[in-house]
Motif scaffolding. Sequence first.
Motif, mmCIF file in Angstrom:
data_model
loop_
_atom_site.group_PDB
_atom_site.id
_atom_site.type_symbol
_atom_site.label_atom_id
_atom_site.label_comp_id
_atom_site.label_asym_id
_atom_site.label_seq_id
_atom_site.Cartn_x
_atom_site.Cartn_y
_atom_site.Cartn_z
ATOM 1 N N VAL A 222 30.204 108.293 -58.115
ATOM 2 C CA VAL A 222 30.219 106.852 -57.831
ATOM 3 C C VAL A 222 28.915 106.157 -58.217
ATOM 4 O O VAL A 222 28.896 104.935 -58.327
ATOM 5 N N THR A 223 27.868 106.919 -58.438
ATOM 6 C CA THR A 223 26.595 106.294 -58.815
ATOM 7 C C THR A 223 26.428 106.163 -60.327
ATOM 8 O O THR A 223 25.428 105.618 -60.775
ATOM 9 N N LEU A 224 27.407 106.646 -61.084
ATOM 10 C CA LEU A 224 27.299 106.553 -62.545
ATOM 11 C C LEU A 224 27.400 105.106 -63.004
ATOM 12 O O LEU A 224 28.238 104.347 -62.519
ATOM 13 N N TYR B 188 26.984 103.181 -69.986
ATOM 14 C CA TYR B 188 26.321 104.140 -70.871
ATOM 15 C C TYR B 188 27.265 105.292 -71.197
ATOM 16 O O TYR B 188 27.986 105.786 -70.322
ATOM 17 N N GLU B 189 27.252 105.730 -72.443
ATOM 18 C CA GLU B 189 28.136 106.806 -72.893
ATOM 19 C C GLU B 189 27.919 108.093 -72.103
ATOM 20 O O GLU B 189 28.875 108.788 -71.754
ATOM 21 N N ILE B 190 26.680 108.402 -71.777
ATOM 22 C CA ILE B 190 26.387 109.628 -71.030
ATOM 23 C C ILE B 190 27.092 109.629 -69.679
ATOM 24 O O ILE B 190 27.513 110.677 -69.184
ATOM 25 N N ALA B 191 27.269 108.462 -69.085
ATOM 26 C CA ALA B 191 27.950 108.370 -67.796
ATOM 27 C C ALA B 191 29.402 108.824 -67.911
ATOM 28 O O ALA B 191 29.926 109.490 -67.017
ATOM 29 N N HIS B 192 30.053 108.497 -69.021
ATOM 30 C CA HIS B 192 31.439 108.926 -69.232
ATOM 31 C C HIS B 192 31.513 110.447 -69.353
ATOM 32 O O HIS B 192 32.431 111.080 -68.834
ATOM 33 N N GLN B 193 30.531 111.025 -70.040
ATOM 34 C CA GLN B 193 30.492 112.481 -70.190
ATOM 35 C C GLN B 193 30.228 113.157 -68.851
ATOM 36 O O GLN B 193 30.860 114.171 -68.517
ATOM 37 N N LEU B 194 29.298 112.615 -68.081
ATOM 38 C CA LEU B 194 29.016 113.169 -66.760
ATOM 39 C C LEU B 194 30.224 113.021 -65.832
ATOM 40 O O LEU B 194 30.525 113.934 -65.047
ATOM 41 N N TYR B 195 30.925 111.915 -65.942
ATOM 42 C CA TYR B 195 32.124 111.711 -65.135
ATOM 43 C C TYR B 195 33.127 112.839 -65.384
ATOM 44 O O TYR B 195 33.682 113.412 -64.444
#
Length: 126
Positions: free
Chosen positions: A64-66, A70-77
């Motif tokens: 929920v903190t992503l 940012y593209e990296i957030a999608h990968q981390l998700y």
Amino acid sequence: MQNYQHQYQKVRVETASPGELTLILYEELYRRLNLSRHQFEGGKIEESKDNVYRSREILQELLVTLNMKYEIAHQLYQLYDYYLRKLNDFVVKKDLSALDEVIGFSKDMVATWKQALQIVKSGNDQ
């Protein structure tokens, strides 16, 4: 001793930068997953589940903190979602390899995040 550790952790969280808070979450994730594995191997199934559930809460907090701009957030998700499913596999199927996979991920994220924070700090010093 327990009170001292609790107080130290409280101060650490209250004075941490956002990057340091993320590291604290990864460290706690790793700690709880290892504890869960140890408890499971010792036959303490309910205690093990409790630590898995707390680990899931940490992963959900990270989700929920992503910042999804940012593209990296999608990968981390996708990574967090995958490892949440692995924790479910462990709880339902008693699959230690699933738990070990999440432990490996959390250990790697602790190391990676520490390195990233060190790079940021050294960049700020110059």
